[in-house]
Design an enzyme around this catalytic site. Structure first.
Site, PDB file in Angstrom:
ATOM      1  N   ASP A 113       1.014  -1.122  -0.073  1.00  0.00           N
ATOM      2  CA  ASP A 113      -0.212   0.043  -0.077  1.00  0.00           C
ATOM      3  C   ASP A 113       0.970   1.223   0.165  1.00  0.00           C
ATOM      4  O   ASP A 113       1.856   1.384   0.883  1.00  0.00           O
ATOM      5  CB  ASP A 113      -0.923   0.187   1.321  1.00  0.00           C
ATOM      6  N   ASP A 312      -1.861   5.857  -6.393  1.00  0.00           N
ATOM      7  CA  ASP A 312      -2.199   5.072  -5.152  1.00  0.00           C
ATOM      8  C   ASP A 312      -2.167   3.549  -5.678  1.00  0.00           C
ATOM      9  O   ASP A 312      -3.171   3.249  -6.470  1.00  0.00           O
ATOM     10  CB  ASP A 312      -3.492   5.388  -4.633  1.00  0.00           C
TER      11      ASP A 312
END
Length: 431
Positions: A113, A312
């Site tokens: 992440d 992201d």
């Protein structure tokens, strides 16, 4: 010789029968980890019953809504636990890597992440953790719980002093998580990292928590990049495999060695409001050969409000603020031609006849990234429905962020070069 060959064949057949896959079980080497999509055959998190195309798209889009709320809460510096719809969401990471933790090492499949700092994983005795695979911290001879006097206790969100432990609480998507700050040896590919600091999860609620933990690749003080600065020099890259190619694996390459030389860069922007996120300067968007008319404020970087554009790894489909999305969508529809348009979940530009789609180019400061059809269209298995794989932020999310998501990143090498404060993108087939 015949006996040896027969023994090898029997061994191979037994391995296949037991689910061994040479690619899935191949050891990572050097400083490069294999990256698996959560729906790949190498993932234990893939649905037990295969989802239909429509179900999988709706599920990923619903997961994205929770992700957008999470990112928006980071920008606003608020802890938000969204209320999920009545439909049960299976919250699992999109891309996972193998990490060995402890002594002797225990293998966990952790979500990667780029918008999270701390690593955390479910520890023995965790209440509410859904995974049957927990980190047996009591079995590790190098595990250590950190107390409140440790300076790293001030680097985690909402720290509180428990007897002998620095405890902290945080939200991730729709989950609330309580963890103790701890350290242990982790191994990334062939690289041991002794004394790595992470959250040892004690309690969890909600459906968003990656089942075997998370590896934070953001740029905050407790992130992987900060803790391994001497080893990897705050540099990493990844190439994400398409979720349409379940047999493919991508790669997470740590450190400056082996990174692409021929690659275009855009500067990374610093937002003191949320210093961990990877902001970039998106100037314009081109659909086909036409630069679409987007209000400058829709793309502008604003450290005060947190507005701007980020890359992201955890969001699946690119989300643009409403004025930017409408401009891109309308020009896309014009370029496709006067054909009937339908919708699917949050996607409002779908076609039930074959189309010829224009390219979409994100024009950043210093580089352009032109996306081919594979990165901007989702197709049904039967080929009967095609949708533009982008959307505006959901109605229930007051987002000021444009999020360049992982479907649009697939089959590209993204290089995060923090010493030079830049992000590079190059086309690469991730296999």
């Amino acid at each position: 010789m015949k006996t040896l060959l027969l023994s090898f064949l029997l061994s191979l057949l037994l391995s296949i029968a037991q689910g061994f896959d040479p690619k899935c079980d191949a050891p990572d080497s050097g400083s490069t980890l294999q990256v698996f999509h959560v729906f790949s055959k190498c993932s234990p998190f893939r649905p037990a019953k295969p989802l239909s195309w429509e179900e999988s798209v709706l599920q990923m889009a619903a997961k994205d809504e929770v992700r957008l709320q999470y990112l928006s809460s980071l920008v606003a510096r608020k802890s938000v636990v969204p209320i999920a719809s009545g439909r049960q969401l299976i919250q699992s990471p999109t891309y996972i890597v193998k990490v060995k933790v402890g002594t002797p090492p225990q293998t966990l499949l952790m979500a990667m992440d780029t918008s999270s700092d701390a690593a955390w994983l479910p520890c023995s005795g965790c209440v509410g953790c859904s995974s049957p695979t927990l980190f047996g911290n009591a079995k590790s001879t190098t595990f250590k719980t950190l107390g409140c006097q440790d300076p790293r206790c001030g680097q985690v969100p909402n720290p509180t002093c428990m007897p002998g432990a620095c405890s902290f609480n945080f939200t991730y998507g729709s989950s609330s998580i309580a963890a103790n700050l701890a350290q242990d040896t982790i191994q990334l590919a062939a690289d041991p990292v002794p004394g790595y600091t992470f959250g040892c999860v004690q309690k969890a609620t909600g459906n968003s928590m990656p089942q075997q933990g998370l590896l934070g690749l953001a740029r905050g003080p407790i992130s992987l990049l900060s803790q391994t600065q001497n080893l990897y020099q705050s540099t990493f890259s990844y190439c994400l495999p398409s979720f349409k190619s379940p047999n493919f694996t991508g790669s997470l390459r740590l450190g400056p060695i082996g990174q692409p030389i021929r690659i275009k860069y855009t500067p990374l922007l610093k937002n003191p409001r949320r210093s961990s996120l990877y902001y970039v300067d998106l100037l314009k968007i081109r659909v086909g050969r036409r630069i679409v008319d987007i209000p400058p404020s829709a793309l502008a970087f604003n450290p005060t409000t947190g507005a701007g554009t980020i890359f992201d790894s955890g969001t699946v489909f690119t989300r643009l603020v409403t004025p930017a999305y409408i401009a891109v969508r309308d020009e896309f529809r014009i370029r496709v031609g006067n054909l009937p348009i339908s919708s699917l979940g949050g996607f409002d530009t779908c076609y039930t006849v074959p189309i010829v789609a224009p390219t979409i180019t994100f024009m950043f400061s210093g580089m352009n990234v032109t996306l081919p059809p594979d990165n901007i269209l989702i197709h049904s298995t039967a080929g009967s429905t095609t949708c533009l794989a982008m959307a505006a932020a959901p109605d229930n999310v007051n987002s000021v962020l444009n999020v360049i998501a992982n479907m649009q990143q697939q089959n590209h090498r993204l290089l995060y070069d923090l010493p030079n404060s830049r992000l590079g993108v190059a086309r690469e087939l991730c296999t």
